[in-house]
Design an enzyme around this catalytic site. Structure first.
Site, short mmCIF file in Angstrom:
data_model
loop_
_atom_site.label_atom_id
_atom_site.label_comp_id
_atom_site.label_asym_id
_atom_site.label_seq_id
_atom_site.Cartn_x
_atom_site.Cartn_y
_atom_site.Cartn_z
N CYS A 21 -27.83 26.25 -2.49
CA CYS A 21 -26.72 25.29 -2.38
C CYS A 21 -25.91 25.24 -3.67
O CYS A 21 -25.46 24.16 -4.09
CB CYS A 21 -27.21 23.90 -1.99
SG CYS A 21 -28.03 23.85 -0.39
N GLN A 64 -32.87 16.44 -9.93
CA GLN A 64 -33.91 17.26 -10.54
C GLN A 64 -34.44 16.65 -11.84
O GLN A 64 -35.61 16.83 -12.18
CB GLN A 64 -33.36 18.66 -10.84
CG GLN A 64 -32.87 19.42 -9.62
CD GLN A 64 -33.98 19.70 -8.62
OE1 GLN A 64 -35.14 19.88 -9.00
NE2 GLN A 64 -33.63 19.74 -7.34
N ASP A 72 -25.98 13.59 -11.75
CA ASP A 72 -26.84 13.95 -10.63
C ASP A 72 -28.25 14.15 -11.19
O ASP A 72 -28.55 15.16 -11.83
CB ASP A 72 -26.33 15.24 -9.98
CG ASP A 72 -27.23 15.72 -8.85
OD1 ASP A 72 -28.25 15.05 -8.56
OD2 ASP A 72 -26.93 16.78 -8.26
N LYS A 119 -38.09 13.98 -4.32
CA LYS A 119 -38.26 14.90 -5.44
C LYS A 119 -38.98 14.22 -6.61
O LYS A 119 -39.06 14.76 -7.70
CB LYS A 119 -36.90 15.46 -5.88
CG LYS A 119 -36.30 16.35 -4.79
CD LYS A 119 -34.95 16.88 -5.15
CE LYS A 119 -34.44 17.77 -4.00
NZ LYS A 119 -33.09 18.28 -4.19
N HIS A 179 -24.99 21.42 -7.76
CA HIS A 179 -25.40 21.51 -6.35
C HIS A 179 -24.18 21.16 -5.50
O HIS A 179 -23.32 20.39 -5.92
CB HIS A 179 -26.51 20.48 -6.12
CG HIS A 179 -27.17 20.57 -4.79
ND1 HIS A 179 -26.60 20.07 -3.64
CD2 HIS A 179 -28.38 21.08 -4.41
CE1 HIS A 179 -27.42 20.27 -2.61
NE2 HIS A 179 -28.51 20.88 -3.06
#
Length: 408
Positions: free
Chosen positions: A366, A205, A202, A228, A124
């Site tokens: 993105c 997700q 990261d 999220k 991302h």
């Protein structure tokens, strides 16, 4: 709980947004990678805070302030329990993006022109741009791991690159927000550790779908977004292995992160307070606490199995439509389908699907370097969570076929 005893209808009743019509059709929400829906308990806790508990934290000695502080810190520990780490290793931020920026800024006095930062082409933008800024500030070199044509990693080749590059930092996603592909992190982190590199994952997700044990994962930093993970927007966090976290320079200054201030200089408290300047998103933190309590009450293995069942059902149905090209890795995926229909613009299909009450994402997500790698201008993305059902999939596929018929 077995998958067969999992009751999606009961689950859906906990999410009021799902029980409505959009453009005259039942809402089919397939955009959980952008933000998940919120259970009623999250909405209730947030409302209750502003209705009867509103006070600032870590400041007052009156009852409301002390109650707010206690509840706020309890949620920090709940996050730590979720990731199986220590409470003093969790820092509140506005989201995963700010958490990455916090680490990048905190390394400004550490990296030099001799250092290399390694990222990957599937990241991302939030896990690319902060490292570009850090490289520009320090003179360090920014490089990317190699990627197969289908946007998967050759793990052995990537480990070899890490071994020979000897980066100061490896920053990589747990799961692609555009494709849903799960990164095989263990060998990559091991390779990075072997050359004494810091590692940042990261988890925007992956945190919901994969519920990682961060001690076993052995990364130095892991970032996540509350919204999220069923929680409120405007809130996220950073896990940092304590010695690595406390070694970072402060990202912002002022407020309760201060230890002592004179008119000419200041000293700072240790982590996590060191990185939490100003009044935080207290209601958001409490709401996120309710979201985690809701999540942790469910059987995680059953959730994973159920999500995979719905995902595979959707992937199989999508593959049967002539002209559909799927870019996601279906063998190792958190439940996201990235696809296009022939040369039709994804915006057109997304707009038509909205007319049927189907919410999907369209565009470059993105991830412009990834889209360039796949030679795409953009794509459609249908992302699933445990509150989706095969009935959702049937509605989505029927609507998609009718939209395609309009375009052909």
């Amino acid at each position: 709980m077995s998958v067969s005893s999992f009751d999606p209808k009961k689950i859906r009743n906990d999410f009021p947004t799902l029980n409505q019509t959009i453009n005259g059709n039942p809402l089919v929400y397939l955009d959980s990678a952008a933000t998940t829906q919120k259970p009623q308990c999250v909405i209730d806790v947030t409302t209750q805070f502003y209705t009867s508990q509103n006070a600032n934290v870590h400041r007052g000695r009156h009852t409301l302030s002390e109650q707010a502080t206690a509840a706020y810190e309890q949620v920090r520990q709940r996050v730590a329990d979720y990731f199986q780490v220590s409470g003093n290793e969790i820092v509140w931020t506005k989201g995963a993006t700010e958490a990455i920026n916090l680490v990048a800024h905190g390394l400004r006095n550490t990296l030099t022109t001799d250092d290399t930062i390694l990222i990957s082409p599937i990241e991302h933008h939030a896990n690319i741009v902060p490292w570009q800024e850090l490289a520009a500030y320090t003179g360090a070199t920014l490089k990317a791991l190699p990627l197969n044509d289908n946007a998967t990693f050759d793990i052995k080749q990537c480990c070899d690159v890490i071994k020979h590059t000897k980066p100061a930092l490896l920053a990589i996603t747990h799961a692609s927000n555009a494709l849903g592909n799960i990164t095989d992190l263990t060998p990559l982190i091991s390779a990075a550790k072997a050359v004494d590199a810091l590692t940042l994952v990261d988890g925007a997700q992956g945190a919901l779908h994969l519920r990682p044990n961060l001690i076993k994962l052995n990364c130095d930093f892991y970032v996540f977004s509350a919204h999220k993970m069923l929680g409120p927007t405007g809130l996220g966090g950073l896990y940092g292995r304590y010695s690595a976290l406390n070694a970072l320079s402060p990202y912002q200054t002022g407020g309760e992160m201060i230890e002592k201030v004179t008119l000419t200089q200041s000293t700072y408290r240790d982590a996590p307070a060191k990185f939490e300047a100003g009044t935080p998103n207290i209601a958001g933190v409490l709401g996120f606490g309710a979201a985690l309590e809701y999540l942790m009450a469910l059987d995680q293995q059953t959730l994973k199995q159920y999500e995979q069942q719905v995902f595979i059902y959707a992937a199989n149905a999508l593959r049967e439509i002539d002209g559909i090209c799927i870019y996601s890795d279906l063998k190792s995926n958190i439940g996201t389908l990235c696809f296009n229909y022939k040369n039709e613009h994804p915006y057109d299909l997304a707009t038509l699907l909205d007319g049927y009450g189907v919410a999907v994402r369209s565009g470059h997500h993105c991830t412009q370097p990834l889209m360039t790698h796949l030679q795409l201008n953009g794509s459609l993305r249908a992302s699933f969570a445990f509150y989706n059902t095969t009935k959702d999939v049937d509605h989505f596929i029927t609507a998609l076929k009718e939209c395609i018929a309009l375009l052909d």
